[in-house]
Design a protein around this motif. Structure first.
Motif, short mmCIF file in Angstrom:
data_model
loop_
_atom_site.label_atom_id
_atom_site.label_comp_id
_atom_site.label_asym_id
_atom_site.label_seq_id
_atom_site.Cartn_x
_atom_site.Cartn_y
_atom_site.Cartn_z
N TYR A 541 -75.03 -35.08 -24.12
CA TYR A 541 -75.10 -35.87 -25.35
C TYR A 541 -73.79 -35.80 -26.12
O TYR A 541 -73.30 -36.80 -26.66
N LYS A 542 -73.22 -34.59 -26.18
CA LYS A 542 -71.96 -34.41 -26.89
C LYS A 542 -70.83 -35.21 -26.23
O LYS A 542 -69.94 -35.75 -26.91
N LYS A 543 -70.87 -35.35 -24.92
CA LYS A 543 -69.84 -36.15 -24.24
C LYS A 543 -69.92 -37.61 -24.67
O LYS A 543 -68.89 -38.27 -24.91
N TYR A 544 -71.15 -38.12 -24.76
CA TYR A 544 -71.30 -39.51 -25.19
C TYR A 544 -70.88 -39.67 -26.65
O TYR A 544 -70.27 -40.67 -27.02
N LEU A 545 -71.20 -38.67 -27.48
CA LEU A 545 -70.74 -38.74 -28.87
C LEU A 545 -69.22 -38.77 -28.94
O LEU A 545 -68.63 -39.50 -29.74
N SER A 546 -68.58 -37.98 -28.10
CA SER A 546 -67.13 -37.94 -28.10
C SER A 546 -66.53 -39.28 -27.67
O SER A 546 -65.52 -39.72 -28.22
N MET A 547 -67.16 -39.92 -26.69
CA MET A 547 -66.72 -41.27 -26.31
C MET A 547 -66.85 -42.23 -27.49
O MET A 547 -65.98 -43.06 -27.75
N TYR A 548 -67.96 -42.08 -28.21
CA TYR A 548 -68.18 -42.95 -29.35
C TYR A 548 -67.12 -42.69 -30.42
O TYR A 548 -66.54 -43.63 -30.98
N TYR A 549 -66.88 -41.43 -30.74
CA TYR A 549 -65.91 -41.10 -31.79
C TYR A 549 -64.51 -41.57 -31.41
O TYR A 549 -63.74 -42.04 -32.26
N GLN A 550 -64.19 -41.43 -30.13
CA GLN A 550 -62.88 -41.89 -29.68
C GLN A 550 -62.74 -43.40 -29.89
O GLN A 550 -61.70 -43.88 -30.35
N TRP A 551 -63.80 -44.12 -29.58
CA TRP A 551 -63.76 -45.57 -29.81
C TRP A 551 -63.67 -45.89 -31.29
O TRP A 551 -62.89 -46.74 -31.72
#
Length: 589
Positions: A541-551
């Motif tokens: 879940y944290k990996k997907y959040l990080s992708m989101y934050y990067q975007w």
């Protein structure tokens, strides 16, 4: 739908002079007179004049006053000759002629407002036009009846439409004549009315439909006449020819009726007709995508017959291409019919039959896609509780393929859920009822799809916007979360999109933090058997959040990110996606 509608529309057709088209028509008439048996030469000449019938508009304002009459007479003369020729041809040879028939029937020179005046010349043209409509209808009915007889007598009892390569053009002719010849509409409605057997077998569905959609009233008829003069006006047009004996009506009554048995079955022929009927109505509207459909004469009768055809489908959610296409056309007219669709397919599907459930989910995917692409939303009229109840049954079966297919559909089309439908889907169904089971599911693809729904689809605003309102944007922060108050004393219908974003954000944040706290506690709200998946699920879940934050950090991204589903790479390949604080929490630094 657009492809079907485009066939009926010619709004961008060029203006041309009749003198440009006349030589082509003269050549066609010459070949029809001297080379009746030369199908190739006739076909070539008809292809040359087809654009002048299907697409071109003649500039009558800049022409001699007699040109309009000449054009009309030319069209009618051509129509008569082609009817005589078509009756001598095999079905494979008259497809082009049928295309010309359809184009001639719809020519603006023969619209109701062009034929309604009482001038002798106009009355004569109108009489010939009406006669050719009847003759064309008789030709089509005769061909369909002959095809049915051949199919019935064949050894393999094949579908009667397999003998008619031009069946789609036949149904286009039916759709036009439905409005232009009142006799035709009456025969169709009588043919598709519920039989006694159907009324008994599907009584509850029919009664539910009739309770929602009231009968026609004078106000609806008035609106129909006002909005669609070229559809409603033909009743008066036909009445003007009934002062004496009406020979054309008698010919129709004497025509073979074998084909009508196929219409009564509410199967392929019916489904094709309904599609063409809807597209023809759209073509006559100034705003094809905002029509008050229940003001259109007989629309509710067609819908009722279609719902019965869905109920008669023996294979539950396994629809033929014709049934599926027809369901789409009707649904785009009235998205609230999705409730009936879902009740019909879910009620008739065995959840333990994997292939049947997949077929139903494919249908739902199709319906949701069409609604999404046409800007329709599922709001307070949508029976979201029934839909989620059916989805819950699929989840409880715990077949990973079915759950993954369901979650993928929800991911792709979550944007069409608005208002109470969105609140119930996310807050109640996904978070309150299924958060632990899906977030910690043993199948990684199911976990990851659910996680991406939470990250990319649950909210309609960026997390940074919520951060500006004082909320935490890091759902898995180890610090205590801010208290999140739900909207005070608001009913579900009063909750705004902003309220719902606040509510969902707070709920997601709370559940994720609670998950970490439970991992270190003896009290568990999630099934103990899933505890082994908690660290992995949190990490994913944290990996997907990080992708989101990067975007979100990229300055050009001003809207909501519409990610396609993203499979996670092996652990060593995703560390560059994480922020330093994220890496420290995950133990990657």
């Amino acid at each position: 739908m657009n492809a079907l509608l485009d066939r009926f529309l010619n709004h961008n057709s060029p203006f041309v002079k009749w003198s440009t088209a006349k030589p082509k028509f003269d050549n066609a008439f010459s070949i029809l007179k001297t080379n009746k048996n030369d199908i190739k030469a006739i076909s070539h000449s008809l292809h040359e004049i087809l654009p002048f019938i299907e697409q071109s508009k003649f500039d009558y304002n800049n022409e001699d006053a007699t040109v309009l009459r000449t054009v009309r007479e030319t069209y009618l003369q051509l129509w008569k000759k082609l009817l005589d020729l078509a009756s001598t041809l095999a079905p494979n040879d008259y497809h082009l002629i049928l295309k010309i028939f359809v184009a001639l029937m719809k020519r603006k020179e023969f619209d109701y407002n062009q034929l309604k005046d009482k001038k002798p010349q106009t009355i004569q043209i109108a009489s010939v036009y009406r006669s050719l409509l009847f003759q064309t209808q008789c030709f089509v009915e005769t061909e369909l009846s002959e095809s049915k007889k051949k199919a019935h007598s064949s050894a393999n009892k094949q579908s009667f439409l397999s003998n008619v390569p031009s069946y789609q053009l036949f149904t286009q002719i039916f759709a036009i004549n439905y409005f232009r010849l009142t006799t035709i509409s009456h025969r169709f409605i009588c043919s598709i009315a519920p039989t006694q057997e159907e009324s008994q077998a599907y009584r509850s569905y029919i009664e539910d439909f009739q309770s929602v959609y009231s009968p026609d009233c004078p106000q609806q008829e008035d609106k129909f006449s006002k909005d669609f003069p070229n559809l409603a006006g033909w009743i008066q047009f036909n009445n003007s020819f009934k002062s004496g004996s009406d020979e054309e009506n008698e010919k129709i009554r004497d025509a073979p009726e074998d084909w009508m048995e196929e219409l009564k079955k509410k199967d392929i022929l019916f489904h094709l007709f309904v599609q063409e009927w809807i597209c023809y109505v759209r073509s006559e509207s100034k705003d094809p995508y905002h029509i008050k459909w229940y003001s259109i004469r007989d629309f509710k009768h067609l819908v009722r017959a279609f719902l019965i055809s869905m109920l008669k489908n023996e294979s539950g959610g396994c629809f033929s291409r014709f049934l599926t296409d027809c369901s789409i056309e009707i649904l785009l007219c009235d998205p609230t019919l999705l409730n009936f669709y879902l009740h019909i397919v879910f009620d008739r599907t065995n959840v333990y039959d994997l292939l049947s459930v997949i077929e139903v989910l494919n249908l739902i995917d199709t319906w949701f896609r069409e609604l999404s692409e046409n800007g329709s939303k599922l709001d307070s009229n949508f029976d979201v509780e029934y839909f989620c109840k059916a989805c819950q049954i699929i989840i409880d079966i715990d077949h990973h393929q079915l759950i993954l297919r369901l979650l993928t559909i929800l991911y792709k089309y979550s944007d069409i859920f608005v208002g109470n439908a969105r609140r119930y889907l996310f807050a109640e169904f996904l978070l309150n009822q299924n958060f632990y089971g899906l977030f910690l599911h043993w199948e990684s693809s199911i976990r990851n799809t659910f996680q991406q729904i939470l990250v990319f689809k649950a909210l309609t605003v960026k997390r940074s916007v919520l951060g500006e309102k004082g909320f935490l944007v890091n759902e898995l922060s180890r610090s205590s979360p801010h208290k999140m108050e739900t909207p005070r004393h608001k009913s579900s219908s009063e909750i705004t999109n902003s309220d719902l974003d606040d509510l969902l954000f707070g709920r997601i944040e709370f559940l994720c933090l609670e998950l970490l706290h439970q991992l270190r506690s003896t009290e568990k709200k999630y099934p103990v058997g899933l505890e082994v998946y908690v660290p992995k699920a949190v990490s994913e879940y944290k990996k997907y959040l990080s992708m989101y934050y990067q975007w979100e950090d990229e300055p050009q991204n001003t809207g909501i990110r519409k990610y396609a589903l993203i499979p996670l790479p092996p652990e060593q390949e995703y560390s560059h996606l994480l922020k330093p604080a994220d890496k420290q929490q995950l133990g990657t630094e």
